[in-house]
Design an enzyme around this catalytic site. Structure first.
Site, PDB file in Angstrom:
ATOM      1  N   SER B 130      40.758  45.605  38.215  1.00 22.78           N
ATOM      2  CA  SER B 130      39.758  45.155  39.192  1.00 22.78           C
ATOM      3  C   SER B 130      38.704  44.282  38.509  1.00 22.78           C
ATOM      4  O   SER B 130      39.055  43.248  37.937  1.00 22.78           O
ATOM      5  CB  SER B 130      39.165  46.371  39.916  1.00 22.78           C
ATOM      6  OG  SER B 130      38.418  45.976  41.028  1.00 22.78           O
ATOM      7  N   HIS B 172      42.752  42.698  43.728  1.00 24.81           N
ATOM      8  CA  HIS B 172      42.836  43.211  45.115  1.00 24.81           C
ATOM      9  C   HIS B 172      43.298  42.059  46.009  1.00 24.81           C
ATOM     10  O   HIS B 172      42.757  41.840  47.094  1.00 24.81           O
ATOM     11  CB  HIS B 172      41.476  43.738  45.604  1.00 24.81           C
ATOM     12  CG  HIS B 172      40.913  44.871  44.798  1.00 24.81           C
ATOM     13  ND1 HIS B 172      41.330  46.171  44.968  1.00 24.81           N
ATOM     14  CD2 HIS B 172      39.979  44.902  43.815  1.00 24.81           C
ATOM     15  CE1 HIS B 172      40.654  46.960  44.124  1.00 24.81           C
ATOM     16  NE2 HIS B 172      39.844  46.211  43.418  1.00 24.81           N
ATOM     17  N   GLU B 199      46.828  44.948  44.480  1.00 21.90           N
ATOM     18  CA  GLU B 199      46.517  46.317  44.062  1.00 21.90           C
ATOM     19  C   GLU B 199      47.786  47.010  43.546  1.00 21.90           C
ATOM     20  O   GLU B 199      48.897  46.692  43.977  1.00 21.90           O
ATOM     21  CB  GLU B 199      45.929  47.097  45.242  1.00 21.90           C
ATOM     22  CG  GLU B 199      44.575  46.522  45.661  1.00 21.90           C
ATOM     23  CD  GLU B 199      43.935  47.250  46.828  1.00 21.90           C
ATOM     24  OE1 GLU B 199      44.577  48.144  47.416  1.00 21.90           O
ATOM     25  OE2 GLU B 199      42.770  46.929  47.148  1.00 21.90           O
TER      26      GLU B 199
END
Lengths: 278, 278
Positions: B130, B172, B199
Site C-alpha cells: 500500500s 489498491h 489488492e
C-alpha cells in the site's frame, strides 16, 4: 470498408440537465435537421412517469416544447400501430437510462424495433444515455463488476439493438471504475472496439465513421486490435485475465476518433491535414 | 542500459494474512536468502502498535518468529544508532501501509535512509504494501481522485525513496478505480513506466530488470512511450486530459514483464524462447 454510421449521440449517463446542458443542447440542435416528433422512449426505466416528466421539463427549458413520451410497458405496446407510426416519422428518438435488458427484451423482435431501424436509416437522430447508450451496440454489456481487474465469466453480455456495429459501449465509465469490464469484453473479441463514456460526456456521430467527444469527462477508447496475447479462452471462471499490448486513448471534449481506421484525429492534424479541432 | 533492480516485493495493499498467504509466504521465503533481522517498519501508519502486532502474529503463523518492529515516530528516531545498525544488517525491510508522505517526511535525509539504501544495495529484500509500495519509487503518487478520468492538477506527487527508478507505483489499483490517476501521472512524463497493483497482488523482482506477478489480482502496466499526443501542458486546472496511443497490459499471477525493454515476457515465449511461465 465499414458502413458509415447514421446520426447518433451516445451519452455516458448523468448528463447535465440544469446548468450548461451542453450535451442536451446539442441533442436539440441536431434533432432539428429533420421533421417529425422528438420522442423520449422510457422503456428502460422503472419510473417512466418521473423520468418522462424530468426530460419534458429539461427540454422545455431548452426551447423544445413538443416532446412525445412513449413508454413501452410490455411487448404488446411495442407492436402498437400508433407508436410505430410515430417512431417511423420521428426526427429524434431518445432512450433514457434504466436497465438495458428491459429495452431489448421489450423491443427486440417487435414492430417498433423495425420502425426504429427504418427511422435510423432515414436519418433520425438516435440518442441514448446510460442503459440507453449501452443498448445501441450489436452486443451490449448487461452487467459486470465495477472497480476490479478483468476476471473470467464476471461480465454478462447480451444482444443489443444493433444500431452501432463493431462497437461495445460502456457508460458511467470512470465514475464506476469500469475499465476492467470493458477490457474483459474487448479481450473476448478484439475485433470489437471498446468505448467507455464518462458521465456528462457523449460521443456524437453525424453520418460518418468518425465520432466527436462532447461534455465534461473523457471517452476511453480500448482498441484490442493490437492485443498480442490473452488467456481468456484458457482460464477457469473467476481467474484474472492476462491481456497484453492493449491500445488505449483518453479523449476529452472536441477530440475526434476515426472508428473505421482506428485512429485519433489529432494525429492526422499533426501529420499536416484535415482536422480543425484542438 | 538501465541498472538492474535489487530484491523487491511490492504489494498493492490488503494482502491475504489469513488464508493461503501466497504473497507473505514468498516474502518469508525470499527473506531467508540473507542473514540479519527481518524488520517491519511501521513509520507509515498512525496505529503502529496494532499494525506491528498484526504482522508479528501473521508472520509467526508462517514460521517466522523473530521479526523486529521498528516504529519511526519522528526524525530523531530515524537517526538512532541502534535502528540504523539493524537496518544496515537486515535481511528484509517490510514497509507497512498508511501514508506514504509520513514515510518520506520522517525518513528522507536521515541516517536510516542511507542505511536503507546500503542494505538494498547489499541484497536486503525490500517489501512495501500500500503506502509502503508507493513510497519506493523516485517520484510517488501521494493522492488523487479515484474513479475519474485524468484531469489536470488533480494528482499530487512527491519525491519517493528512490529505490525503484523510472517507475511509478499505484496500489489498491482496480479496487479503487485508479487507472485515471496513473494515466495522469504517466502523461506528465511518459519516460516513467506506470505500474498499478491490485489488492492482494504483488510485483516481485529478484536482482534483475524483470518483475513477476504474484497474488490474486492483476498488475496493470501503463507504458506511455507510445503516447502520440497529450495536451497535459496546455490545459487549465481541472480540464480533462487527452492522451492517445497508450500501451496497456493486464498481467495476472505468473506473468513477467521486462522493465528495461518494456515487453511482456509471454511475448518472448511465443517468439520461441526462455520464459517458462504460463
Amino acid at each position: 470498408m465499414k458502413k458509415s454510421c447514421g446520426n447518433l449521440i451516445i451519452i455516458g449517463g448523468a448528463e447535465d440537465k440544469e446548468k450548461e446542458c451542453e450535451i442536451l443542447k446539442e441533442v436539440v440542435k441536431r434533432s432539428g435537421r429533420k421533421k417529425g416528433d422528438f420522442i423520449v422512449l422510457t422503456a428502460a426505466t422503472e419510473e417512466p412517469d418521473e423520468v418522462g416528466a424530468l426530460y419534458r421539463k429539461t427540454f422545455s427549458r431548452l426551447n423544445l416544447k413538443d416532446i412525445k413520451i412513449i413508454d413501452i410497458k410490455n411487448r404488446a405496446d411495442a407492436n402498437r400501430e400508433d407508436y410505430n407510426r410515430q417512431v417511423q416519422e420521428s426526427r429524434c428518438i431518445f432512450f433514457t437510462g434504466g436497465d438495458q435488458l428491459k429495452i431489448t427484451s421489450l423491443i427486440g423482435g417487435t414492430a417498433i424495433y423495425t420502425s426504429l431501424k427504418t427511422a435510423y436509416d432515414a436519418g433520425t437522430l438516435i440518442v441514448g444515455t446510460s442503459a440507453g447508450a449501452s443498448c445501441l451496440s450489436s452486443t451490449m454489456i448487461v452487467s459486470g463488476i465495477d472497480d476490479e481487474s478483468p476476471r473470467k465469466c464476471t461480465i454478462k453480455m447480451a444482444p443489443g439493438l444493433d444500431i452501432l456495429r463493431g462497437i461495445l459501449i460502456d457508460q458511467h465509465f470512470a465514475q464506476r471504475g469500469r475499465i476492467g469490464r470493458l477490457l474483459n469484453a474487448v479481450a473476448q473479441n478484439p475485433e470489437i472496439l471498446g468505448i467507455g463514456i464518462d458521465e456528462n460526456t457523449a460521443v456524437s456521430i453525424e453520418e460518418s465513421t468518425e465520432f466527436k467527444v462532447l461534455g465534461s469527462g473523457a471517452v476511453t477508447v480500448v482498441d484490442g486490435s493490437s492485443i498480442s496475447h490473452t488467456n481468456v479462452s484458457e482460464l477457469s471462471p473467476d481467474e484474472t485475465l492476462a491481456i497484453t499490448d492493449i491500445k488505449l486513448h483518453i479523449l476529452p471534449k472536441g477530440y475526434r476518433y476515426d472508428i473505421e481506421n482506428r485512429i485519433t484525429l489529432h494525429e492526422k492534424k499533426e501529420e499536416g491535414n484535415k482536422n480543425e479541432d484542438n
